[in-house]
Design a protein around this motif. Sequence first.
Motif, PDB file in Angstrom:
ATOM      1  N   GLY A 133       0.822  -1.207   0.000  1.00 46.21           N
ATOM      2  CA  GLY A 133       0.000   0.000   0.000  1.00 46.21           C
ATOM      3  C   GLY A 133       0.855   1.255   0.000  1.00 46.21           C
ATOM      4  N   VAL A 134       1.906   1.261   0.803  1.00 43.58           N
ATOM      5  CA  VAL A 134       2.822   2.398   0.845  1.00 43.58           C
ATOM      6  C   VAL A 134       3.529   2.541  -0.499  1.00 43.58           C
ATOM      7  CG1 VAL A 134       4.894   3.333   1.942  1.00 43.58           C
ATOM      8  CG2 VAL A 134       3.129   2.264   3.357  1.00 43.58           C
ATOM      9  N   HIS A 189       9.990   9.931   3.560  1.00 45.27           N
ATOM     10  CA  HIS A 189       9.895   9.956   5.013  1.00 45.27           C
ATOM     11  C   HIS A 189       8.579   9.268   5.374  1.00 45.27           C
ATOM     12  CE1 HIS A 189      13.073  13.067   5.887  1.00 45.27           C
ATOM     13  NE2 HIS A 189      12.994  13.051   4.560  1.00 45.27           N
ATOM     14  N   ALA A 190       8.657   8.248   6.213  1.00 48.01           N
ATOM     15  CA  ALA A 190       7.466   7.502   6.620  1.00 48.01           C
ATOM     16  C   ALA A 190       7.443   7.384   8.135  1.00 48.01           C
ATOM     17  CB  ALA A 190       7.472   6.111   5.986  1.00 48.01           C
ATOM     18  N   ARG A 219       5.062   1.063  10.074  1.00 49.46           N
ATOM     19  CA  ARG A 219       5.729  -0.234  10.263  1.00 49.46           C
ATOM     20  C   ARG A 219       6.322  -0.794   8.974  1.00 49.46           C
ATOM     21  NH1 ARG A 219       1.761  -2.983  14.729  1.00 49.46           N
ATOM     22  NH2 ARG A 219       1.408  -1.058  15.832  1.00 49.46           N
ATOM     23  N   VAL A 220       7.011   0.047   8.234  1.00 51.37           N
ATOM     24  CA  VAL A 220       7.673  -0.417   7.023  1.00 51.37           C
ATOM     25  C   VAL A 220       9.183  -0.332   7.204  1.00 51.37           C
ATOM     26  CG1 VAL A 220       5.785   0.151   5.453  1.00 51.37           C
ATOM     27  CG2 VAL A 220       7.538   1.856   5.906  1.00 51.37           C
ATOM     28  N   THR A 221       9.880  -1.248   6.579  1.00 52.73           N
ATOM     29  CA  THR A 221      11.338  -1.213   6.571  1.00 52.73           C
ATOM     30  C   THR A 221      11.791  -0.901   5.149  1.00 52.73           C
ATOM     31  OG1 THR A 221      11.597  -3.564   6.042  1.00 52.73           O
ATOM     32  CG2 THR A 221      11.467  -2.962   8.398  1.00 52.73           C
ATOM     33  N   GLU A 222      12.983  -0.369   5.014  1.00 55.34           N
ATOM     34  CA  GLU A 222      13.478  -0.017   3.686  1.00 55.34           C
ATOM     35  C   GLU A 222      13.587  -1.246   2.795  1.00 55.34           C
ATOM     36  OE1 GLU A 222      17.447   1.959   1.784  1.00 55.34           O
ATOM     37  OE2 GLU A 222      16.502   3.017   3.457  1.00 55.34           O
ATOM     38  N   LEU A 247      10.043  -2.413   1.859  1.00 55.94           N
ATOM     39  CA  LEU A 247       9.420  -1.408   1.003  1.00 55.94           C
ATOM     40  C   LEU A 247       9.998  -1.476  -0.403  1.00 55.94           C
ATOM     41  CD1 LEU A 247       7.523   0.958   0.539  1.00 55.94           C
ATOM     42  CD2 LEU A 247       9.302   2.470   1.457  1.00 55.94           C
ATOM     43  N   ASN A 248      11.301  -1.638  -0.524  1.00 53.28           N
ATOM     44  CA  ASN A 248      11.914  -1.726  -1.859  1.00 53.28           C
ATOM     45  C   ASN A 248      11.490  -2.985  -2.594  1.00 53.28           C
ATOM     46  OD1 ASN A 248      13.786   0.449  -2.877  1.00 53.28           O
ATOM     47  ND2 ASN A 248      14.316   0.358  -0.706  1.00 53.28           N
TER      48      ASN A 248
END
Length: 126
Positions: free
Chosen positions: A6-7, A30-31, A36-39, A42-43
């Motif tokens: 979603g992000v 910037h989140a 509760r996302v990690t890089e 997310l990538n």
Amino acid sequence: MRDEYGVAEEILTALEERAGGRRVRRARVHAGVMLRVTERDLNRAFARVAEGSLAEGARVELFVVPAQLICRRCGQTAAAFTPHTVCVECDGTDVETVGGDDLFLDSVQFMESAQAVGPVDVPEHG
């Protein structure tokens, strides 16, 4: 709370609005900690949602923004860098969390340019 997909979709939408037909190399985001996302995760999600788009192959740099934690027991206010926190002063668990759910596209770097485009608000999330 949103999942990484979603992000990632919201980031892609914001990037497509700003790209003006240019391919995206990198985005700095910037989140809030409450997302509760990690890089890394997310990538991974971004790579999948960006397939076939102008942002395919782009990298997302993630900067986690803390929430504000207010203890109802002792009144202490502190920055919360994890979504599960207790009061740093009294170890109390009756706390209020303020913020930490923001999502902000800070800058974009395009393939044909080393110049980055400045801050952009990501559309309100739901």
